[in-house]
Design a protein around this motif. Structure first.
Motif, PDB file in Angstrom:
ATOM      1  N   UNK A   8       0.813  -1.206   0.000  1.00  0.00           N
ATOM      2  CA  UNK A   8       0.000   0.000   0.000  1.00  0.00           C
ATOM      3  C   UNK A   8       0.851   1.263   0.000  1.00  0.00           C
ATOM      4  N   UNK A   9       0.178   2.395  -0.188  1.00  0.00           N
ATOM      5  CA  UNK A   9       0.841   3.701  -0.191  1.00  0.00           C
ATOM      6  C   UNK A   9       0.266   4.560   0.918  1.00  0.00           C
ATOM      7  N   UNK A  10       1.154   5.209   1.653  1.00  0.00           N
ATOM      8  CA  UNK A  10       0.751   6.084   2.750  1.00  0.00           C
ATOM      9  C   UNK A  10       1.353   7.467   2.559  1.00  0.00           C
ATOM     10  N   UNK A  33       4.845   1.827   0.813  1.00  0.00           N
ATOM     11  CA  UNK A  33       5.558   2.980   0.272  1.00  0.00           C
ATOM     12  C   UNK A  33       5.028   4.186   1.034  1.00  0.00           C
ATOM     13  N   UNK A  34       5.902   4.842   1.781  1.00  0.00           N
ATOM     14  CA  UNK A  34       5.485   5.941   2.648  1.00  0.00           C
ATOM     15  C   UNK A  34       6.034   7.253   2.098  1.00  0.00           C
ATOM     16  N   UNK A  35       5.143   8.131   1.707  1.00  0.00           N
ATOM     17  CA  UNK A  35       5.533   9.470   1.295  1.00  0.00           C
ATOM     18  C   UNK A  35       5.568  10.325   2.548  1.00  0.00           C
ATOM     19  N   UNK A  36       6.773  10.772   2.906  1.00  0.00           N
ATOM     20  CA  UNK A  36       6.989  11.493   4.158  1.00  0.00           C
ATOM     21  C   UNK A  36       7.130  12.979   3.873  1.00  0.00           C
ATOM     22  N   UNK A  37       6.100  13.730   4.197  1.00  0.00           N
ATOM     23  CA  UNK A  37       6.119  15.162   3.948  1.00  0.00           C
ATOM     24  C   UNK A  37       6.832  15.924   5.048  1.00  0.00           C
ATOM     25  N   UNK A  81      -3.635   4.703   0.338  1.00  0.00           N
ATOM     26  CA  UNK A  81      -4.311   3.753   1.220  1.00  0.00           C
ATOM     27  C   UNK A  81      -4.375   4.229   2.666  1.00  0.00           C
ATOM     28  N   UNK A  82      -3.370   4.970   3.091  1.00  0.00           N
ATOM     29  CA  UNK A  82      -3.320   5.472   4.474  1.00  0.00           C
ATOM     30  C   UNK A  82      -2.887   6.925   4.438  1.00  0.00           C
ATOM     31  N   UNK A  83      -3.639   7.764   5.132  1.00  0.00           N
ATOM     32  CA  UNK A  83      -3.295   9.178   5.268  1.00  0.00           C
ATOM     33  C   UNK A  83      -3.162   9.488   6.753  1.00  0.00           C
ATOM     34  N   UNK A  84      -1.949   9.850   7.176  1.00  0.00           N
ATOM     35  CA  UNK A  84      -1.699  10.181   8.585  1.00  0.00           C
ATOM     36  C   UNK A  84      -1.513  11.688   8.691  1.00  0.00           C
TER      37      UNK A  84
END
Length: 257
Positions: A8-10, A33-37, A81-84
């Motif tokens: 998934x993508x977060x 796969x974590x997109x870290x802002x 898939x996941x929004x933190x």
């Protein structure tokens, strides 16, 4: 326990350090796969566990930049898939010492970006028929502390928004969860302690002792412990949880609900 997040993508905001960084690492360990802002990105793409952390420059105080974050993730990775929703802390100041500029700045850190991102992410997840949004806030929503009026006020508004959103998205297979950490050993907590010491004429160690004294478990949380809760809440393992508010504070909040 396999959290069933592999592949998934977060998107995790305010993810350069502290709890945001710990959450990014934890989700990557689960194969995401974590997109870290973050406002600045000192790291490149990192392999962590079975997943990767991909940095993305994003200043939550910039409305235009924040508004494009979800579209950027979708254009590069195809799905979300996941929004933190993690946000920086505002100024620590007594209520009567605040000026309107303090409220405006706090609004643009704590409330506006949460609404922007949750609406954009929620629309996409509704189309997918799946996904989880996790709001990271603070136990100050339940139990405000001296000097925390800006945080408690806007995080409470964000909590009400998220609770409403949970009901709207549930019929579409999208879950929304609110996680409220208590005192956690991050750079932000260190700054709060130092601010209190300067204001109260005490030492940093005295202020730390005062904080820990009110925690039944007798210590601060580690950022990793908060990240574990977020990862579970975001996963299919928590598939019947939505609209929930999870307090992770070592027992410090005394309210019964």
């Amino acid at each position: 326990m396999d959290l069933e997040l592999t592949g998934g993508t977060a998107l995790v905001t305010a993810a350069s350090r502290g709890i945001g960084r710990a959450v990014s690492e934890r989700l990557a360990e689960e194969g995401m796969t974590v997109v870290a802002g973050a406002r600045t990105t000192a790291r490149g793409t990192e392999k962590v566990g079975g997943g990767v952390i991909v940095p993305l420059v994003s200043d939550l105080a910039d409305a235009e930049q924040t508004g494009g974050l979800v579209d950027t993730v979708l254009s590069r990775h195809g799905r979300l898939d996941v929004l933190v929703l993690n946000t920086p802390g505002p100024r620590i100041v007594p209520a009567l010492d605040t000026g309107w500029e303090d409220w405006a700045a706090a609004h643009d850190l704590l409330l506006r970006p949460v609404v922007q991102l949750a609406v954009a992410g929620g629309r996409r997840m509704r189309e997918q028929g799946s996904g989880t949004i996790v709001l990271l806030s603070s136990t100050w929503v339940r139990q405000p502390a001296p000097g925390g009026v800006l945080s408690a006020s806007y995080r409470s508004a964000a909590a009400a928004f998220i609770k409403t959103l949970a009901g709207e998205l549930a019929p579409h297979g999208v879950r929304v969860v609110h996680v409220m950490p208590g005192a956690t050993g991050t750079d932000r907590m260190q700054a709060i302690v130092e601010t209190k010491a300067a204001r109260n004429g005490t030492t940093r160690d005295e202020e730390i002792e005062a904080v820990v004294r009110d925690i039944p478990l007798g210590r601060w949380a580690q950022a990793r412990e908060i990240a574990d809760v977020v990862a579970f809440a975001a996963s299919p393992r928590a598939g019947f949880m939505t609209g929930s508010s999870l307090v992770v504070d070592g027992g410090a909040v005394r309210a019964t609900y």
